[in-house]
Design a protein around this motif. Sequence first.
Motif, PDB file in Angstrom:
ATOM      1  N   ASN A 259       0.820  -1.212   0.000  1.00 54.83           N
ATOM      2  CA  ASN A 259       0.000   0.000   0.000  1.00 54.83           C
ATOM      3  C   ASN A 259       0.856   1.265   0.000  1.00 54.83           C
ATOM      4  OD1 ASN A 259      -1.534   2.183   1.901  1.00 54.83           O
ATOM      5  ND2 ASN A 259      -2.937   1.145   0.520  1.00 54.83           N
ATOM      6  N   ARG A 260       0.546   2.200  -0.886  1.00 53.27           N
ATOM      7  CA  ARG A 260       1.349   3.421  -1.022  1.00 53.27           C
ATOM      8  C   ARG A 260       1.215   4.341   0.183  1.00 53.27           C
ATOM      9  NH1 ARG A 260       1.654   0.077  -4.993  1.00 53.27           N
ATOM     10  NH2 ARG A 260       2.714   0.732  -6.887  1.00 53.27           N
ATOM     11  N   ASP A 261       0.015   4.473   0.721  1.00 53.92           N
ATOM     12  CA  ASP A 261      -0.170   5.349   1.881  1.00 53.92           C
ATOM     13  C   ASP A 261       0.651   4.861   3.067  1.00 53.92           C
ATOM     14  OD1 ASP A 261      -1.883   7.020   0.526  1.00 53.92           O
ATOM     15  OD2 ASP A 261      -3.680   5.940   1.136  1.00 53.92           O
ATOM     16  N   LEU A 262       0.683   3.552   3.276  1.00 54.20           N
ATOM     17  CA  LEU A 262       1.472   3.021   4.376  1.00 54.20           C
ATOM     18  C   LEU A 262       2.962   3.218   4.119  1.00 54.20           C
ATOM     19  CD1 LEU A 262       1.234   1.628   7.079  1.00 54.20           C
ATOM     20  CD2 LEU A 262       1.363  -0.575   5.914  1.00 54.20           C
ATOM     21  N   ARG A 263       3.389   3.102   2.863  1.00 51.98           N
ATOM     22  CA  ARG A 263       4.788   3.366   2.535  1.00 51.98           C
ATOM     23  C   ARG A 263       5.157   4.814   2.864  1.00 51.98           C
ATOM     24  NH1 ARG A 263       6.113   0.745  -3.409  1.00 51.98           N
ATOM     25  NH2 ARG A 263       5.577  -1.430  -2.934  1.00 51.98           N
ATOM     26  N   ILE A 264       4.263   5.743   2.517  1.00 53.19           N
ATOM     27  CA  ILE A 264       4.522   7.154   2.816  1.00 53.19           C
ATOM     28  C   ILE A 264       4.627   7.359   4.317  1.00 53.19           C
ATOM     29  CG2 ILE A 264       3.512   9.463   2.720  1.00 53.19           C
ATOM     30  CD1 ILE A 264       2.387   8.741  -0.015  1.00 53.19           C
TER      31      ILE A 264
ATOM     32  N   VAL B  51       5.621   5.199   6.536  1.00 50.18           N
ATOM     33  CA  VAL B  51       6.914   4.652   6.971  1.00 50.18           C
ATOM     34  C   VAL B  51       8.047   5.619   6.626  1.00 50.18           C
ATOM     35  CG1 VAL B  51       8.570   2.782   6.614  1.00 50.18           C
ATOM     36  CG2 VAL B  51       6.140   2.262   6.862  1.00 50.18           C
ATOM     37  N   LEU B  52       8.002   6.184   5.421  1.00 48.98           N
ATOM     38  CA  LEU B  52       9.035   7.146   5.025  1.00 48.98           C
ATOM     39  C   LEU B  52       8.976   8.409   5.876  1.00 48.98           C
ATOM     40  CD1 LEU B  52       8.842   6.757   1.146  1.00 48.98           C
ATOM     41  CD2 LEU B  52      10.623   5.898   2.668  1.00 48.98           C
ATOM     42  N   ASN B  53       7.780   8.817   6.272  1.00 50.51           N
ATOM     43  CA  ASN B  53       7.663   9.980   7.158  1.00 50.51           C
ATOM     44  C   ASN B  53       8.319   9.707   8.511  1.00 50.51           C
ATOM     45  OD1 ASN B  53       6.299  11.500   5.251  1.00 50.51           O
ATOM     46  ND2 ASN B  53       4.280  10.932   6.007  1.00 50.51           N
ATOM     47  N   VAL B  54       8.174   8.478   8.983  1.00 51.16           N
ATOM     48  CA  VAL B  54       8.842   8.110  10.232  1.00 51.16           C
ATOM     49  C   VAL B  54      10.357   8.193  10.071  1.00 51.16           C
ATOM     50  CG1 VAL B  54       9.239   6.250  11.885  1.00 51.16           C
ATOM     51  CG2 VAL B  54       6.950   6.661  11.013  1.00 51.16           C
TER      52      VAL B  54
ATOM     53  N   LEU C  31      -5.579   0.929   7.498  1.00 53.87           N
ATOM     54  CA  LEU C  31      -5.455   0.149   6.266  1.00 53.87           C
ATOM     55  C   LEU C  31      -6.100  -1.229   6.421  1.00 53.87           C
ATOM     56  CD1 LEU C  31      -4.341  -0.280   3.426  1.00 53.87           C
ATOM     57  CD2 LEU C  31      -2.185  -0.991   4.459  1.00 53.87           C
ATOM     58  N   VAL C  32      -5.836  -1.893   7.544  1.00 58.27           N
ATOM     59  CA  VAL C  32      -6.446  -3.215   7.762  1.00 58.27           C
ATOM     60  C   VAL C  32      -7.964  -3.106   7.730  1.00 58.27           C
ATOM     61  CG1 VAL C  32      -6.752  -5.063   9.463  1.00 58.27           C
ATOM     62  CG2 VAL C  32      -4.473  -4.131   9.028  1.00 58.27           C
TER      63      VAL C  32
END
Length: 469
Positions: A69-74, A76-79, A168-169
């Motif tokens: 999922n792209r939103d979850l990737r973003i 993670v990158l924000n973290v 997301l889940v």
Amino acid sequence: MRILLLPVVLALSACSLTPGLFKPATPIPEMYPGQVPADATAHGADLGWRSMFGDRRLQRLIALALENNRDLRIAVLNVEAAQAQYGIQRAARWPAIDATGNATRQRTAANDGSNPAVPAAVQNQFGVSVGSSAFEIDLFGRVRALSDASLARYLASDHGRRAAQIALVGAVADAYFAERLAQEQLQLSERTLADWRQSLDLARRLKAARQSSGLEVAQAEGQVATAEADVQARRRAMAQAGHALRLLVGAEIPAGLPDGLPLQDQPVVSQLPAGLPSDLLYRRPDIQQAEQALIAANADIGAARAAFFPRLSLTASLGYTSPAMGSLFDGAQRAWSFAPQLSVPLFSAGRLRSELRLAEVRKSSAVVAYEQAIETAFREVADGLAGRETFAVQLEAQARVAASAERRSALSSLRYRAGTEGRLELLDAQRQLYAARQAQLDLRRSAFGSAVALYKALGGGLRDADAGP
């Protein structure tokens, strides 16, 4: 080395102007509305999503979404970005020590003519040094406050990532159930269309045999046209649900996934233990995120207060300098410099006071956001518990409605074929049965949606397996 250790000693003795953090009282009652005292040993957030959703196809889709999922990737990158920013700010609390080596060779011009005996000359200069430049000695805790604020924002971003995973889940489960609903509604519409076409064929044969009028044929044709339009609407809803599910998964749905279960056979846990409202403070990542944002805003006040006081910075170096490389490290060539600088704010046209006021307002806003996050979480759990208590009874009642409509439709069809009942009564019975079955599917989908919402509201979705004792 004593010179280089001085900033560290002074930094360790720095005072802090950050105000004490007083979190507001929890703006929620001790119990959920209409609930008996809860079992503190069980909580819905401890249930892994594989146990919550027993459909193997849905489990695979959730696993794919957590990976792609792209939103979850973003998130993670924000973290990672916040973590790097914290590392930058934390490094400012320590002096940056650099080692420098230099060599200079230059030719000086000849005398201007007043002394012709002085010729042009070539000079060499070599040097090595270790030192720190413009290190701020944190006398009033400004640098520490900025570091604390950066740490809190990093932790807030990590809680935001966890909240994004929970969302997301739940979103994948909702989209999957929407797809299941659209598919079963399409199947129901197609079966109903086939039945109503048979009814239209019967009406046309009766008219050809002069046993009915053209009015009954027109009614049957309108009924079939309505079903045909409904089939197209259901096909569109199914395609859109599939598109939404694919977007959440972040990749093409693999062809080898297990077949999905019908809505009535979905093994979804609906009776989730909710614990106490106070559990939400450490179960819900969004509340923890709001709390860290409050901590960061409070630390910003300390930095803004420290800006009113003098700021001491230090530049120091220790090394060797010599006109010849061979004698560079002789004891007589040792050189050092110590250059403290003190700056005192005298006039800033109100900028410092406005920055302090801005920090205080942002803290007040963070307090309100923290309270709002708690109230929202309480309301979401209360809504989920209300759904848990009522959907089972409503589903059972709707099943009786559908069974009654089915019996009426069967009897009306027999009476119509026997000529004891008109076409209008049969048409009304068939429409009632179709509406009752559609309502039953919609209600079952809503019940699953309520269970998913309660699972998310409790903070579930971070684990794929049940939590241990």
